[in-house]
Design a protein around this motif. Structure first.
Motif, mmCIF file in Angstrom:
data_model
loop_
_atom_site.group_PDB
_atom_site.id
_atom_site.type_symbol
_atom_site.label_atom_id
_atom_site.label_comp_id
_atom_site.label_asym_id
_atom_site.label_seq_id
_atom_site.Cartn_x
_atom_site.Cartn_y
_atom_site.Cartn_z
ATOM 1 N N ILE A 119 -13.956 -0.211 8.358
ATOM 2 C CA ILE A 119 -13.550 -0.864 7.099
ATOM 3 C C ILE A 119 -12.733 0.095 6.245
ATOM 4 O O ILE A 119 -11.712 -0.283 5.664
ATOM 5 N N GLU A 120 -13.164 1.346 6.177
ATOM 6 C CA GLU A 120 -12.421 2.362 5.418
ATOM 7 C C GLU A 120 -10.988 2.498 5.953
ATOM 8 O O GLU A 120 -10.019 2.531 5.180
ATOM 9 N N LEU A 121 -10.844 2.570 7.268
ATOM 10 C CA LEU A 121 -9.515 2.727 7.872
ATOM 11 C C LEU A 121 -8.677 1.454 7.743
ATOM 12 O O LEU A 121 -7.466 1.536 7.524
ATOM 13 N N ILE A 122 -9.296 0.314 7.860
ATOM 14 C CA ILE A 122 -8.587 -0.958 7.683
ATOM 15 C C ILE A 122 -7.992 -1.025 6.282
ATOM 16 O O ILE A 122 -6.838 -1.408 6.099
ATOM 17 N N ASN A 123 -8.783 -0.637 5.301
ATOM 18 C CA ASN A 123 -8.285 -0.642 3.923
ATOM 19 C C ASN A 123 -7.179 0.393 3.732
ATOM 20 O O ASN A 123 -6.166 0.109 3.091
ATOM 21 N N LYS A 124 -7.351 1.560 4.299
ATOM 22 C CA LYS A 124 -6.358 2.629 4.159
ATOM 23 C C LYS A 124 -5.007 2.217 4.750
ATOM 24 O O LYS A 124 -3.960 2.505 4.188
ATOM 25 N N PHE A 125 -5.040 1.519 5.892
ATOM 26 C CA PHE A 125 -3.804 1.139 6.574
ATOM 27 C C PHE A 125 -3.429 -0.325 6.354
ATOM 28 O O PHE A 125 -2.518 -0.837 6.998
ATOM 29 N N ASN A 126 -4.144 -0.997 5.424
ATOM 30 C CA ASN A 126 -3.832 -2.372 5.047
ATOM 31 C C ASN A 126 -3.773 -3.296 6.270
ATOM 32 O O ASN A 126 -2.808 -4.018 6.483
#
Length: 137
Positions: A119-126
């Motif tokens: 989830i953190e990476l999904i948000n970071k990379f939109n």
């Protein structure tokens, strides 16, 4: 750095790697039949799947190689159409999932740590929802 096997350089995946590790990762793109064969030979599961990770045992070698990620582009294309996002986004999601497994995360036995990192990476990379998050819906 990603060691490519089959397609031209994909710099967006290099950005994902650089956020998590300085190690080298091999990326292999394959079709349904090839993935089924790998899955059957390595996991004794005679069906195709979307992504597999193969960590490298660096205990006896002094190397910067983390391992290999194998992505089924046929399934990725189907899933991206089904979910209404780009193939690039689907491959990014699969890549993140595989990379986290190479780094030691395991959503089947952890207490949600892998899901939180995805989830953190999904948000970071939109990016759209991940594999783990989609299965929770």
């Amino acid at each position: 750095m990603i060691l490519y096997d089959n397609l031209e350089e994909i710099t967006y995946l290099e950005k994902i790697v650089s956020v998590l590790t300085n190690s080298d990762v091999e990326l292999v793109f394959i079709n349904n039949d090839g993935m089924q064969e790998i899955n059957k030979n390595t996991r004794k599961i005679n069906k195709t799947t979307d992504v597999l990770s193969f960590p490298h045992d660096n205990s006896f070698l002094d190397t910067n190689f983390l391992g290999s990620i194998v992505i089924n582009t046929e399934l990725a294309a189907e899933k991206s159409q089904e979910l209404g996002h780009s193939l690039e986004n689907e491959i990014s999601l699969l890549f993140i999932h595989g990379l986290l497994h190479l780094l030691g995360y395991d959503h089947e036995i952890d207490n949600g740590e892998m899901r939180l990192k995805e989830i953190e990476l999904i948000n970071k990379f939109n990016l759209p929802k991940s594999l783990i998050v989609r299965t929770l819906d």
